[in-house]
Design a protein around this motif. Sequence first.
Motif, PDB file in Angstrom:
ATOM      1  N   UNK A 146       0.914  -1.217  -0.133  1.00  0.00           N
ATOM      2  CA  UNK A 146       0.207   0.229  -0.001  1.00  0.00           C
ATOM      3  C   UNK A 146       0.947   1.170   0.001  1.00  0.00           C
ATOM      4  N   UNK A 147       0.940   1.819  -0.937  1.00  0.00           N
ATOM      5  CA  UNK A 147       1.852   3.108  -1.289  1.00  0.00           C
ATOM      6  C   UNK A 147       1.303   4.510  -0.396  1.00  0.00           C
ATOM      7  N   UNK A 148       0.055   4.359  -0.099  1.00  0.00           N
ATOM      8  CA  UNK A 148      -0.303   5.516   0.613  1.00  0.00           C
ATOM      9  C   UNK A 148      -0.414   5.452   2.189  1.00  0.00           C
ATOM     10  N   UNK A 149       0.002   4.161   2.771  1.00  0.00           N
ATOM     11  CA  UNK A 149       0.055   4.008   4.171  1.00  0.00           C
ATOM     12  C   UNK A 149       1.474   3.348   4.549  1.00  0.00           C
ATOM     13  N   UNK A 150       2.258   3.836   5.597  1.00  0.00           N
ATOM     14  CA  UNK A 150       3.352   3.401   6.282  1.00  0.00           C
ATOM     15  C   UNK A 150       2.996   2.942   7.427  1.00  0.00           C
ATOM     16  N   UNK A 151       3.706   2.030   8.331  1.00  0.00           N
ATOM     17  CA  UNK A 151       3.652   1.748   9.471  1.00  0.00           C
ATOM     18  C   UNK A 151       4.998   2.133   9.995  1.00  0.00           C
ATOM     19  N   UNK A 152       5.089   2.919  11.199  1.00  0.00           N
ATOM     20  CA  UNK A 152       6.271   3.441  11.752  1.00  0.00           C
ATOM     21  C   UNK A 152       6.429   3.051  13.266  1.00  0.00           C
ATOM     22  N   UNK A 153       7.459   2.574  13.536  1.00  0.00           N
ATOM     23  CA  UNK A 153       7.516   1.883  15.088  1.00  0.00           C
ATOM     24  C   UNK A 153       8.312   2.571  15.897  1.00  0.00           C
ATOM     25  N   UNK A 154       9.144   3.790  15.441  1.00  0.00           N
ATOM     26  CA  UNK A 154       9.961   4.401  16.266  1.00  0.00           C
ATOM     27  C   UNK A 154       9.497   5.810  16.923  1.00  0.00           C
ATOM     28  N   UNK A 156       6.728   6.006  19.421  1.00  0.00           N
ATOM     29  CA  UNK A 156       5.575   5.508  20.589  1.00  0.00           C
ATOM     30  C   UNK A 156       4.924   6.795  21.287  1.00  0.00           C
ATOM     31  N   UNK A 157       5.372   7.972  21.256  1.00  0.00           N
ATOM     32  CA  UNK A 157       4.564   8.949  21.922  1.00  0.00           C
ATOM     33  C   UNK A 157       3.964   9.886  20.857  1.00  0.00           C
ATOM     34  N   UNK A 158       4.076   9.613  19.670  1.00  0.00           N
ATOM     35  CA  UNK A 158       3.258  10.505  18.458  1.00  0.00           C
ATOM     36  C   UNK A 158       2.749   9.952  17.497  1.00  0.00           C
ATOM     37  N   UNK A 159       3.116   8.948  16.725  1.00  0.00           N
ATOM     38  CA  UNK A 159       2.336   8.308  15.694  1.00  0.00           C
ATOM     39  C   UNK A 159       2.999   7.055  15.382  1.00  0.00           C
ATOM     40  N   UNK A 160       2.089   6.149  14.638  1.00  0.00           N
ATOM     41  CA  UNK A 160       2.523   4.909  14.262  1.00  0.00           C
ATOM     42  C   UNK A 160       2.122   4.534  12.727  1.00  0.00           C
ATOM     43  N   UNK A 161       1.525   5.262  12.097  1.00  0.00           N
ATOM     44  CA  UNK A 161       0.894   5.509  10.799  1.00  0.00           C
ATOM     45  C   UNK A 161       1.445   6.729  10.096  1.00  0.00           C
ATOM     46  N   UNK A 162       1.772   6.521   8.925  1.00  0.00           N
ATOM     47  CA  UNK A 162       2.022   7.944   7.879  1.00  0.00           C
ATOM     48  C   UNK A 162       1.026   7.559   6.753  1.00  0.00           C
ATOM     49  N   UNK A 163      -0.072   8.464   6.665  1.00  0.00           N
ATOM     50  CA  UNK A 163      -1.090   7.924   5.598  1.00  0.00           C
ATOM     51  C   UNK A 163      -1.196   9.428   4.758  1.00  0.00           C
ATOM     52  N   UNK A 167      -5.502   9.783   0.530  1.00  0.00           N
ATOM     53  CA  UNK A 167      -6.395   8.644   1.212  1.00  0.00           C
ATOM     54  C   UNK A 167      -7.051   8.750   2.381  1.00  0.00           C
ATOM     55  N   UNK A 168      -6.674   9.932   3.070  1.00  0.00           N
ATOM     56  CA  UNK A 168      -7.462  10.381   4.216  1.00  0.00           C
ATOM     57  C   UNK A 168      -8.778  10.916   3.567  1.00  0.00           C
ATOM     58  N   UNK A 169      -8.933  11.730   2.559  1.00  0.00           N
ATOM     59  CA  UNK A 169     -10.104  12.211   1.892  1.00  0.00           C
ATOM     60  C   UNK A 169     -11.003  11.297   1.137  1.00  0.00           C
ATOM     61  N   UNK A 170     -10.478  10.063   1.013  1.00  0.00           N
ATOM     62  CA  UNK A 170     -11.236   9.134   0.296  1.00  0.00           C
ATOM     63  C   UNK A 170     -12.750   9.010   0.631  1.00  0.00           C
ATOM     64  N   UNK A 171     -13.469   8.691  -0.337  1.00  0.00           N
ATOM     65  CA  UNK A 171     -15.101   8.635   0.196  1.00  0.00           C
ATOM     66  C   UNK A 171     -15.459   7.197   0.271  1.00  0.00           C
ATOM     67  N   UNK A 172     -14.297   6.188   0.204  1.00  0.00           N
ATOM     68  CA  UNK A 172     -14.614   4.776   0.362  1.00  0.00           C
ATOM     69  C   UNK A 172     -14.386   4.556   1.662  1.00  0.00           C
ATOM     70  N   UNK A 173     -14.799   3.105   2.038  1.00  0.00           N
ATOM     71  CA  UNK A 173     -14.483   2.421   3.298  1.00  0.00           C
ATOM     72  C   UNK A 173     -13.302   2.020   3.256  1.00  0.00           C
ATOM     73  N   UNK A 174     -12.266   2.600   3.108  1.00  0.00           N
ATOM     74  CA  UNK A 174     -10.753   2.131   3.121  1.00  0.00           C
ATOM     75  C   UNK A 174     -10.140   2.374   4.360  1.00  0.00           C
ATOM     76  N   UNK A 175      -9.138   1.596   4.676  1.00  0.00           N
ATOM     77  CA  UNK A 175      -8.369   1.944   5.714  1.00  0.00           C
ATOM     78  C   UNK A 175      -7.644   3.566   5.744  1.00  0.00           C
ATOM     79  N   UNK A 176      -8.016   4.089   6.911  1.00  0.00           N
ATOM     80  CA  UNK A 176      -7.713   5.660   7.171  1.00  0.00           C
ATOM     81  C   UNK A 176      -8.336   6.454   6.314  1.00  0.00           C
ATOM     82  N   UNK A 177      -9.338   6.233   5.553  1.00  0.00           N
ATOM     83  CA  UNK A 177     -10.002   7.143   4.889  1.00  0.00           C
ATOM     84  C   UNK A 177     -11.143   7.729   5.706  1.00  0.00           C
ATOM     85  N   UNK A 178     -11.668   8.945   5.585  1.00  0.00           N
ATOM     86  CA  UNK A 178     -12.790   9.411   6.001  1.00  0.00           C
ATOM     87  C   UNK A 178     -14.051   8.722   5.626  1.00  0.00           C
TER      88      UNK A 178
END
Length: 193
Positions: A146-154, A156-163, A167-178
Motif C-alpha cells: 500500500x503506497x499511501x500508508x506506512x507503518x512507523x515503529x519508532x 511511540x509518543x506521537x504516531x505509528x502510521x503515515x497516511x 487517502x484520508x479524503x477518500x469517500x470509500x470505506x478504506x483503511x484511514x479514509x474518512x
Amino acid sequence: MKIPLRFQITEFDCGTVALQNAISYLYDRENVPAELIRAISIYTVNCYDERGNISESGVTRDVMENMTVWIDNFLGQCHFGLDCRRFVGESINLEEIKNCVDDRGCVLFKTYRNGEEHFVIITMMDADFLYIWDSYYLGETYYDTERKISIIFNKPFHYNRKVSIDRFLDERAKDFALGPVNEREVLLFKKMF
C-alpha cells in the motif's frame, strides 16, 4: 510525565483507546483527572446492541457524540484545560484539522479497518501526509503493498502510521479514509493554556 500511546486489547475497544490516547498525547500522566479516564472507560465500551443483546460492536457515533457532551460538561465543572469539538459530514474541514494539530492538538476520527468502522488519532500533519496513532497493532510489513500508508515503529509518543492526505479524503470505506461524506466524524482536541 508523558507516556507512550496505547494499543487496544480487544477487537472492539478502538474508540475507548483512541479517546484515552488523545488525552495522553496532550497531557502528562499526573495532570489527567481520574474521573475523565473512568468516564471514557465506562461510557464508550458498548456491551449491548440495539436489542439489548450482549455485543462486541465497539463505539458508535451516538456514544461518541454523548461522550463529547459529557467531556464538555465535565470540563466546565472542573476547569480542566481542554477544548473538545465534534464535526460530522460536510462540516469537516481539512484546514480546521491542520490548525488543530499545528496548535499542539490532536484529532480523533472515525475511519475504517478492513471495511469496519475504526477510531484513530491524528497527531501531526504536513502538506502531503497525516501522522496517525492507530491503536490496532499490526506487523511492520502489513501495508508494504500500500503506497499511501506506512507503518512507523519508532515514534511511540506521537504516531505509528503515515497516511497520504488523498487517502484520508477518500469517500470509500478504506483503511484511514474518512469514507462517505454523510458518515464522517471527527473530534478536535486542543489543550487550553
